[in-house]
Design a protein around this motif. Structure first.
Motif, PDB file in Angstrom:
ATOM      1  N   ALA A 177     -12.806  24.047 -83.437  1.00 32.88           N
ATOM      2  CA  ALA A 177     -14.128  23.494 -83.777  1.00 32.88           C
ATOM      3  C   ALA A 177     -15.226  24.496 -83.451  1.00 32.88           C
ATOM      4  CB  ALA A 177     -14.356  22.186 -83.011  1.00 32.88           C
ATOM      5  N   ARG A 178     -15.123  25.117 -82.289  1.00 37.74           N
ATOM      6  CA  ARG A 178     -16.170  26.064 -81.865  1.00 37.74           C
ATOM      7  C   ARG A 178     -16.202  27.295 -82.757  1.00 37.74           C
ATOM      8  NH1 ARG A 178     -18.581  26.110 -76.456  1.00 37.74           N
ATOM      9  NH2 ARG A 178     -20.267  26.591 -77.857  1.00 37.74           N
ATOM     10  N   PHE A 226     -19.081  24.322 -84.603  1.00 34.64           N
ATOM     11  CA  PHE A 226     -19.382  22.986 -84.083  1.00 34.64           C
ATOM     12  C   PHE A 226     -19.089  22.913 -82.590  1.00 34.64           C
ATOM     13  CE2 PHE A 226     -18.400  22.319 -88.569  1.00 34.64           C
ATOM     14  CZ  PHE A 226     -19.528  21.614 -88.986  1.00 34.64           C
ATOM     15  N   ALA A 227     -19.806  22.021 -81.917  1.00 32.78           N
ATOM     16  CA  ALA A 227     -19.583  21.862 -80.471  1.00 32.78           C
ATOM     17  C   ALA A 227     -19.762  20.401 -80.089  1.00 32.78           C
ATOM     18  CB  ALA A 227     -20.565  22.736 -79.696  1.00 32.78           C
ATOM     19  N   PRO A 228     -18.978  19.906 -79.145  1.00 30.08           N
ATOM     20  CA  PRO A 228     -19.198  18.532 -78.661  1.00 30.08           C
ATOM     21  C   PRO A 228     -20.354  18.503 -77.662  1.00 30.08           C
ATOM     22  CG  PRO A 228     -17.328  19.507 -77.547  1.00 30.08           C
ATOM     23  CD  PRO A 228     -17.833  20.549 -78.495  1.00 30.08           C
TER      24      PRO A 228
END
Lengths: 113, 314
Positions: free
Chosen positions: A10-11, A15-17
């Motif tokens: 994801a990173r 994207f990041a949580p």
């Protein structure tokens, strides 16, 4: 470490949580617990990493935590402290959610700095 | 990658940071391992991992997750039989086992394991008890004959992730091919063993690989680790190498009804399990065993009395 490949993926894709929950386990996780961690991102649940009991903490690559808020949870206090120390090299801040205490530690990689 | 509700667009260029930090992630300082080293020291010289069935081996050998063991021996000397006995003992230790017996039908593998647990020829009733005892700890690779390397590597990964398998048995290396022959086959075997090591470490499974010995002058000579068939790199890559050898001369002596007494031969061990490489503990030793035909067990005592592999569960 379960769930890391998915977070790294994801990173690397931009994207990041908002935060990552790092669970320091005392025993091997069940199949379902493992699968939940692996599929958390795809299912829209909170992003979790499971640290397995026999894993060497310092050998773990936690670079995917760079600039993130980490919640660390574990019963084995020395081992949880070791993972917090290791996470602080990358994370913006680490919140120790173990036991009754709640301690926020600021990491060296502060995205706001 | 699609955008899911728990992800936000990244505030930092992580891909760039990740690319630049590659070297700092790979080269780490010894002081970073302060906690891990202290934790390791706390357990001392204790042998880690699952145990073999014989008490005399238990202070010297451990079957650790992520390692690769090679079980070698001459044809007909009981490599597979002994390894199935080890598998029974692993099940007794609640370690999940998956057996890829590529030369022997599954039912024969199960029957042999059942005999070992029963310590005699099992009754029909006992077979059900055996399967109940093995429960979700015993899995079998349902394919016979030559299989592709990728099929085995995939099976190890899948069985570990979906069936909780901790020990994967491949019987034997010669049956795992990628269609090569001659020198190419040797290189291909070496590459396969390298991949086995990586998968074993990745999914934390102990891989048990059965391998043959080069044909020697006589089966009465005990082989060593330099007698392993194929590339020498196979022995280099293994964490542990076990060599199973049966004293066929002694067996022939006892089978001869007109034998002349030979106290020296009678005093010899009926078989041996030699640990010729032991990366974890460094202890290389040969253990005397005696084979019992009825129970198909290798016994630790000279009276060849079979013992309870289930540790009292049956």
């Amino acid at each position: 470490m379960i769930g890391y490949t998915e977070l790294l993926d994801a990173r690397l894709n931009g994207f990041a949580p908002a935060s990552v929950w790092v669970h320091v386990l005392d025993c091997e996780p069940s199949f379902y617990l493992k699968r939940d961690a692996q599929e958390a991102i795809a299912n829209g649940f909170r992003v979790s990493l499971l640290i397995l009991p026999k894993e060497s903490i310092a050998a773990l690559d936690l670079s995917a935590l760079t600039g993130l808020t980490v919640n660390a949870i574990g019963q084995n206090t020395p081992r949880t402290h070791a993972i917090i120390k290791h996470s602080l090299r990358y994370a913006e801040q680490v919140i120790n959610d173990s036991n009754a205490g709640l301690i926020i530690l600021r990491g060296i990689h502060d995205a706001h700095a | 990658m699609t955008h899911t509700p728990n992800l936000l667009p990244d505030r930092i260029d992580f891909a760039e940071i990740h690319r630049k930090s590659q070297s700092t992630r790979i080269i780490v300082n010894a002081r970073d391992f302060e906690f891990d080293l202290a934790e390791r020291a706390a357990s001392g010289h204790v042998i880690q991992g699952a145990k073999l069935p014989w008490i005399k081996t238990q202070d010297d050998v451990g079957l650790v997750a992520g390692d690769l063991s090679i079980w070698a021996g001459i044809n007909g000397h009981g490599k597979s039989t002994l390894l199935l006995q080890v598998c029974n003992h692993l099940i007794a230790q609640s370690e999940g086992v998956c057996i890829a017996s590529l030369e022997m039908p599954i039912i024969e593998t199960l029957y042999m394991m059942c005999c070992q647990v029963a310590r005699c020829e099992p009754s029909q009733d006992f077979t059900g008890k055996f399967l109940d005892w093995a429960g979700d700890k015993l899995w079998l690779f349902n394919q016979r004959g030559s299989v592709s390397q990728d099929a085995i590597l995939g099976a190890i990964r899948w069985s570990a992730e979906h069936r909780g398998v901790k020990h994967f048995v491949i019987d034997n290396l010669m049956m795992v091919t990628d269609g090569e022959s001659g020198e190419r086959a040797m290189n291909s075997q070496k590459t396969f063993v390298e991949k086995l090591k990586l998968v074993a470490d990745d999914v934390q499974v102990h891989v048990h690989l059965v391998h043959h010995i080069r044909k020697g002058e006589s089966e009465h000579d005990r082989p060593n680790k330099f007698d392993l068939k194929g590339s020498g790199a196979i022995a280099d890559l293994a964490d542990q190498i076990f060599i199973v050898w049966r004293n066929k001369k002694r067996e022939a002596y006892f089978q001869n009804p007109n034998r002349k007494p030979d106290p020296e031969l009678e005093a010899q061990a009926g078989a041996s399990l030699a640990v010729v490489k032991n990366r974890r503990a460094g202890i290389e030793k040969s253990y005397a065993l005696w084979f019992d035909r009825v129970s198909r067990q290798f016994s630790p005592t000279s009276d060849a009395r079979p013992f309870d592999l289930t540790m009292g569960a049956l």
